[in-house]
Motif scaffolding. Structure first.
Motif, mmCIF file in Angstrom:
data_model
loop_
_atom_site.group_PDB
_atom_site.id
_atom_site.type_symbol
_atom_site.label_atom_id
_atom_site.label_comp_id
_atom_site.label_asym_id
_atom_site.label_seq_id
_atom_site.Cartn_x
_atom_site.Cartn_y
_atom_site.Cartn_z
ATOM 1 N N SER A 444 16.907 4.226 -20.667
ATOM 2 C CA SER A 444 16.268 2.965 -21.033
ATOM 3 C C SER A 444 16.638 2.495 -22.435
ATOM 4 C CB SER A 444 14.741 3.090 -20.922
ATOM 5 O OG SER A 444 14.258 4.096 -21.778
ATOM 6 N N TRP A 445 17.144 3.407 -23.277
ATOM 7 C CA TRP A 445 17.477 3.041 -24.655
ATOM 8 C C TRP A 445 18.974 2.911 -24.894
ATOM 9 C CZ3 TRP A 445 14.719 1.978 -29.205
ATOM 10 C CH2 TRP A 445 15.488 1.967 -30.380
ATOM 11 N N SER A 446 19.758 3.899 -24.486
ATOM 12 C CA SER A 446 21.163 3.985 -24.894
ATOM 13 C C SER A 446 22.043 3.017 -24.112
ATOM 14 C CB SER A 446 21.683 5.409 -24.714
ATOM 15 O OG SER A 446 20.942 6.315 -25.502
ATOM 16 N N MET A 447 23.065 2.509 -24.778
ATOM 17 C CA MET A 447 23.998 1.594 -24.133
ATOM 18 C C MET A 447 24.816 2.334 -23.068
ATOM 19 S SD MET A 447 23.297 -1.245 -25.502
ATOM 20 C CE MET A 447 22.347 -1.803 -26.925
ATOM 21 N N PRO A 448 25.190 1.661 -21.987
ATOM 22 C CA PRO A 448 25.895 2.341 -20.888
ATOM 23 C C PRO A 448 27.144 3.093 -21.333
ATOM 24 C CG PRO A 448 25.264 0.129 -20.240
ATOM 25 C CD PRO A 448 24.955 0.238 -21.689
ATOM 26 N N GLU A 449 27.883 2.515 -22.270
ATOM 27 C CA GLU A 449 29.119 3.172 -22.711
ATOM 28 C C GLU A 449 28.861 4.447 -23.503
ATOM 29 O OE1 GLU A 449 28.173 -0.161 -25.725
ATOM 30 O OE2 GLU A 449 28.081 0.170 -23.544
ATOM 31 N N ARG A 450 27.628 4.660 -23.926
ATOM 32 C CA ARG A 450 27.280 5.871 -24.677
ATOM 33 C C ARG A 450 26.629 6.932 -23.795
ATOM 34 N NH1 ARG A 450 29.409 7.457 -28.876
ATOM 35 N NH2 ARG A 450 27.508 8.230 -29.878
ATOM 36 N N LYS A 451 26.491 6.639 -22.516
ATOM 37 C CA LYS A 451 25.825 7.559 -21.605
ATOM 38 C C LYS A 451 26.834 8.386 -20.809
ATOM 39 C CE LYS A 451 22.476 6.350 -19.079
ATOM 40 N NZ LYS A 451 22.581 5.794 -17.748
ATOM 41 N N GLU A 452 26.563 9.699 -20.747
ATOM 42 C CA GLU A 452 27.343 10.594 -19.893
ATOM 43 C C GLU A 452 26.460 11.805 -19.633
ATOM 44 O OE1 GLU A 452 29.629 13.284 -18.027
ATOM 45 O OE2 GLU A 452 29.100 13.754 -20.114
ATOM 46 N N TYR A 453 26.192 12.091 -18.373
ATOM 47 C CA TYR A 453 25.146 13.046 -18.042
ATOM 48 C C TYR A 453 25.418 14.450 -18.575
ATOM 49 C CZ TYR A 453 21.778 15.814 -15.448
ATOM 50 O OH TYR A 453 20.769 16.694 -15.119
ATOM 51 N N HIS A 454 26.655 14.921 -18.477
ATOM 52 C CA HIS A 454 26.937 16.283 -18.926
ATOM 53 C C HIS A 454 26.786 16.408 -20.435
ATOM 54 C CE1 HIS A 454 28.074 17.589 -14.945
ATOM 55 N NE2 HIS A 454 28.869 16.548 -14.829
ATOM 56 N N ASP A 455 27.144 15.364 -21.166
ATOM 57 C CA ASP A 455 26.933 15.398 -22.605
ATOM 58 C C ASP A 455 25.442 15.329 -22.924
ATOM 59 O OD1 ASP A 455 28.278 15.178 -25.396
ATOM 60 O OD2 ASP A 455 26.775 13.584 -25.386
ATOM 61 N N PHE A 456 24.703 14.558 -22.135
ATOM 62 C CA PHE A 456 23.251 14.534 -22.292
ATOM 63 C C PHE A 456 22.673 15.942 -22.129
ATOM 64 C CE2 PHE A 456 19.374 14.718 -19.683
ATOM 65 C CZ PHE A 456 18.444 14.234 -20.583
ATOM 66 N N CYS A 457 23.136 16.670 -21.113
ATOM 67 C CA CYS A 457 22.644 18.035 -20.897
ATOM 68 C C CYS A 457 22.992 18.935 -22.081
ATOM 69 C CB CYS A 457 23.234 18.602 -19.610
ATOM 70 S SG CYS A 457 22.636 17.799 -18.099
ATOM 71 N N ARG A 458 24.199 18.746 -22.646
ATOM 72 C CA ARG A 458 24.580 19.526 -23.826
ATOM 73 C C ARG A 458 23.609 19.291 -24.962
ATOM 74 N NH1 ARG A 458 26.634 18.383 -28.677
ATOM 75 N NH2 ARG A 458 26.992 16.185 -28.180
ATOM 76 N N ARG A 459 23.290 18.029 -25.229
ATOM 77 C CA ARG A 459 22.394 17.714 -26.346
ATOM 78 C C ARG A 459 20.973 18.214 -26.078
ATOM 79 N NH1 ARG A 459 22.206 12.389 -26.003
ATOM 80 N NH2 ARG A 459 23.840 12.137 -24.443
#
Length: 472
Positions: A444-459
């Motif tokens: 809901s916050w981050s821009m689409p080009e900054r989203k990637e699920y595997h990187d989200f899991c890393r963070r």
């Protein structure tokens, strides 16, 4: 740990992250300096950093080594910017909400930099810039079925705030309960078919205060003309058949419309800061109206063709009444939703979203296949006939206008996840919301080009491993 990966650790993921050469020793931080109106936010930042053994007093003074909080008129509403340099840390916001969101991001970064708890821990120089994708970033909680104590609502609001959720849609009336105090109809407060409970005036005042502290707008919801079994239990005369009231208000009795306007006025007055009021308006059973003499006479008097049009007439009257009070009405999407009348919340199908192309008004995306947190997150949870699996990745990938994007994007107010509680008792509320809340917050916050699920899991794994607590 690689500096760039350590610097890029935040959830939601910021718009721009630029790590520079050099580092600021955290031991050199001396305090938090803030403008007068930002001191409460600075004090909360100081309290949060105490968990990581950084003890920084907050005041108006701004010396070298301070974390400085200030406004930046060049930033838009809710946007923020962090600059880490040799003299300290500067955190700017387009408004107070932006500064608040920036402090939550800074807390995450400092948590990672303090993961060893050493005296020589450092935070890299660099700049982080961020702004929200959607202006409506919502969570809905159903307190009408299972009641949650006020203390639990307060804790949830604090958690939502640190995830940058800015809308708390509160479902407070249904067949099973009416959870706000009523002097007009005190009998409503004794309803509790699944669980008993009613919020007091003092509790509602504290909930409003904490919502404001976390820059969250409360959007209260009162059900009509269906899902009114609780109201009709107390006032059977407002049903089509008083001897067997059911759950639908009688649309043919003028007294019903006047009563509901009075109830709306009393209900909305409990939330004076909210610019919105949700009137529900969906899932009504038409059978009672078809056989009701009062409804059929009203239908003829208004020269309407069927009870579906009579239902629209009733909702239009309620919507316009709310509009006259200065609030924006919201209704759930239905097959006969009103063109241009208020905001529509889409929940059932992609067809509902598609119909918004022809409406003048805005819409909220809450399709159950991506947004219903009562749906099980893992195979270990029980499935009910009305639910389907909703793992974290499906929440993360929810797309509010995947089809007809060019037309719908300008009509989209934002997105909202919902927790319905027919089968979720109060003590399970946080366990249903928090595990998927990080994915929802980033979507809901981050821009689409900054989203990637595997990187989200890393963070998410990095922050958890470093001791960051998402549920506090």
């Amino acid at each position: 740990m690689e500096r760039n990966r350590m610097f890029d650790c935040m959830i939601p993921r910021p718009l721009e992250v630029c790590c520079a050469a050099g580092s600021l020793p955290l031991a050199k931080l001396t305090g938090i300096g803030a403008a007068k109106e930002l001191i409460p936010i600075g004090q909360r930042l100081g309290a949060a950093l105490e968990r990581y053994e950084l003890y920084l007093p907050c005041g108006a003074a701004r010396s070298d080594g301070a974390i400085v909080l200030r406004f930046d008129p060049d930033l838009r509403t809710e946007a923020w910017k962090i600059n880490i340099h040799s003299a300290g840390i500067t955190l700017c916001g387009g408004d107070a909400a932006g500064v608040f969101y920036g402090t939550e991001a800074l807390t995450q970064l400092i948590c990672v930099c303090r993961r060893h708890g050493w005296a020589d821990d450092e935070i890299p120089f660099g700049t982080i810039v961020d702004m929200p994708r959607y202006r409506w970033r919502g969570i809905m909680l159903d307190s009408a079925r299972h009641f949650q104590p006020a203390e639990q609502i307060l804790r949830l609001l604090a958690i939502l705030g640190k995830h940058r959720i800015n809308i708390f849609h509160w479902h407070l009336s249904d067949n099973e309960g009416f959870r706000t105090p009523s002097r007009l109809a005190p009998a409503l407060n004794r309803i509790g078919r699944i669980s008993a409970g009613c919020y007091s005036h003092a509790e509602l005042e504290e909930i409003r205060r904490v919502a404001g502290q976390n820059f969250i707008t409360i959007v209260p919801e009162i059900e009509m003309p269906g899902h009114c079994g609780g109201i009709l239990q107390c006032f059977p005369e407002y049903a089509c058949n008083p001897s067997s009231p059911g759950a639908e208000l009688c649309l043919g009795k003028p007294a019903v419309r006047e009563f509901m306007k009075s109830l709306i006025a009393e209900f909305s007055a409990l939330f004076p800061e909210s610019p919105f009021l949700h009137l529900a308006g969906d899932e009504a059973n038409h059978a009672a109206w078809q056989s009701c003499g009062d409804c059929q006479r009203m239908l003829q008097d208004k020269q309407l063709e069927n009870v579906r049009e009579l239902e629209s007439d009733f909702m239009r009257e309620m919507i316009r009444y709310v509009s006259l009070t200065g609030r924006e009405p919201i209704t759930w999407a239905t097959e006969n939703e009103l063109s241009g009348e208020g905001v529509v919340q889409c929940w059932g199908s992609d067809q509902e979203v598609g119909r918004q192309r022809k409406r003048r008004g805005q819409y909220i995306y809450s399709l159950n296949k991506h947004c219903y947190f009562d749906f099980p997150a893992s195979p270990g949870e029980e499935l009910f006939p009305w639910t389907s699996p909703l793992p974290e990745i499906a929440v993360y990938d929810a797309h509010a206008c995947a089809v007809w994007e060019n037309v719908l994007a300008e009509k989209l107010l934002g997105i909202e996840a919902c927790l319905w509680t027919e089968a979720v008792p109060g003590w399970r509320t946080l366990s249903k919301v928090v595990p998927r809340l990080q994915a929802w917050a980033e979507n809901s916050w981050s821009m689409p080009e900054r989203k990637e699920y595997h990187d989200f899991c890393r963070r998410k794994e990095l922050l958890t491993a470093c001791g960051y607590l998402f549920d506090q």
